[in-house]
Design an enzyme around this catalytic site. Structure first.
Site, PDB file in Angstrom:
ATOM      1  CG  HIS A 170      -3.414  -3.616   3.360  1.00 20.80           C
ATOM      2  ND1 HIS A 170      -2.316  -2.889   4.107  1.00 20.80           N
ATOM      3  CD2 HIS A 170      -4.040  -2.691   2.849  1.00 20.80           C
ATOM      4  CE1 HIS A 170      -2.414  -1.546   4.036  1.00 20.80           C
ATOM      5  NE2 HIS A 170      -3.415  -1.697   3.054  1.00 20.80           N
ATOM      6  CB  CYS A 179      -0.916   0.008   1.417  1.00 15.81           C
ATOM      7  SG  CYS A 179      -2.343   1.161   0.929  1.00 15.81           S
ATOM      8  CD  GLU A 222      -0.664  -5.605   5.951  1.00 20.01           C
ATOM      9  OE1 GLU A 222      -0.341  -6.165   4.856  1.00 20.01           O
ATOM     10  OE2 GLU A 222      -1.011  -4.327   6.080  1.00 20.01           O
TER      11      GLU A 222
END
Lengths: 237, 85
Positions: free
Chosen positions: A204, A85, A206
């Site tokens: 993302h 990002c 994560e």
């Protein structure tokens, strides 16, 4: 295996990346933006957020952080670097990856789970060893400026060089206009450099690295790079 | 002391979603003659330089390195000398 997470003022996914790395069974520590060394890390991550408040332009100021010279040297050695990002935007601004991000065509900040299609063979990057071409995975996206742009000549180079790693798609893996959340050229969600060791992506991983988060597809990227490092920086199967 | 008046705009070839939104707003307000709206940034920098040439060089460098992203933006600027207070 030790992951270094570069923290800029305004980064806000640094802890998420650390938690995901730990869930994948390895160590992760922070590197402050004023540090000038990234020694001792097997992989670097530039997390999401709003570095320097996104003042002037997303990632414009982060690019000139002291740590970025060390990151560029690290990348030049062929060691793995992932920008997620805002971290992707930093990699673009610093020139480790080609292109730039424009405002989403909708002018809206989009925040939702998004399907992306894997476009490369597992060995193309250290982060894709556990993915297969054509595989559709679901990862959260959250950005206002994820509309990837690059001139047509460079786009062709990216396509021919197998540097497009992820594309936004629908549930069946089709690249429809409606499945592109931001207007990116070629539905591009992630690209790598020619060597493949530097990956930038808007979604993302994560935020989807444990089942409790609603999905664990992102974990595959964390497991991939761990496997790559354990193999001595080579591709092991 | 010099003052640089800098304008940074998206390149002509690049769609400007913000500008488009403003264009449709102007149209819906009845300004039928509006064909296109492009949104950019105006940056004013006050700086020391030994002469006009040096000032031009410095500002150009700042624009290329930081103030614009030349992948998607063009910049233009003018400078003037500020009279001493």
């Amino acid at each position: 295996m030790k992951l270094g997470i570069v923290v800029f003022p305004g980064s806000n996914c640094d802890r998420d990346v650390q938690t995901a790395a730990r869930a994948a069974g390895y160590d992760a520590d922070f590197i402050w933006h004023t540090d000038t060394s990234v020694d001792g890390f097997d992989c670097l991550a530039l997390p999401g957020g709003f570095s320097y408040g996104d003042y002037l332009r997303t990632a414009a100021i982060a690019r000139f952080s002291p740590v970025m010279e060390a990151v560029a040297r690290y990348a030049a050695l062929g060691r793995p670097v992932i920008g997620i990002c805002n971290g992707f935007q930093v990699l673009l601004e610093v020139g480790l990856l080609p292109g730039a991000m424009l405002r989403n065509t909708s002018c809206k900040f989009v925040c939702k789970p998004q399907r992306v299609r894997v476009e490369v063979a597992p060995a193309r990057t250290p982060f894709t060893l556990k993915l297969r071409p054509g595989q559709v995975i679901t990862l959260p996206i959250a950005h206002g400026e994820g509309n990837y742009y690059v001139d047509s000549e460079t786009l062709e180079e990216l396509e021919l060089g197998g540097q497009v790693v992820f594309r936004y798609c629908d549930e069946s893996g089709e690249l429809t206009a409606g499945s592109c959340p931001n207007g990116s050229l070629g539905n591009i969600a992630g690209i790598c450099n020619k060597a493949g060791n530097v990956l930038g992506m808007m979604p993302h991983p994560e935020r989807a690295a444990e089942d409790i988060l609603g999905g664990a597809d992102g974990r595959l990227l964390f497991d991939s790079v761990a496997q790559w490092v354990q193999g001595g920086g080579r591709i092991v199967r | 002391m010099y003052v640089a008046d800098i304008v940074v705009k998206l390149k002509k070839s690049i769609l400007d979603p913000q500008g488009d939104a403003v264009r449709s707003a102007l149209k819906s307000m009845g300004y039928d003659g509006v064909h296109d709206v492009r949104i950019g940034k105006r940056i004013e920098v006050r700086l020391e330089a030994t002469c006009e040439d040096e000032c031009m060089r410095l500002v150009d460098e700042m624009c290329a390195k930081l103030l614009s992203n030349t992948v998607v933006e063009d910049y233009d600027f003018s400078i003037r000398e500020e009279s001493g207070e």
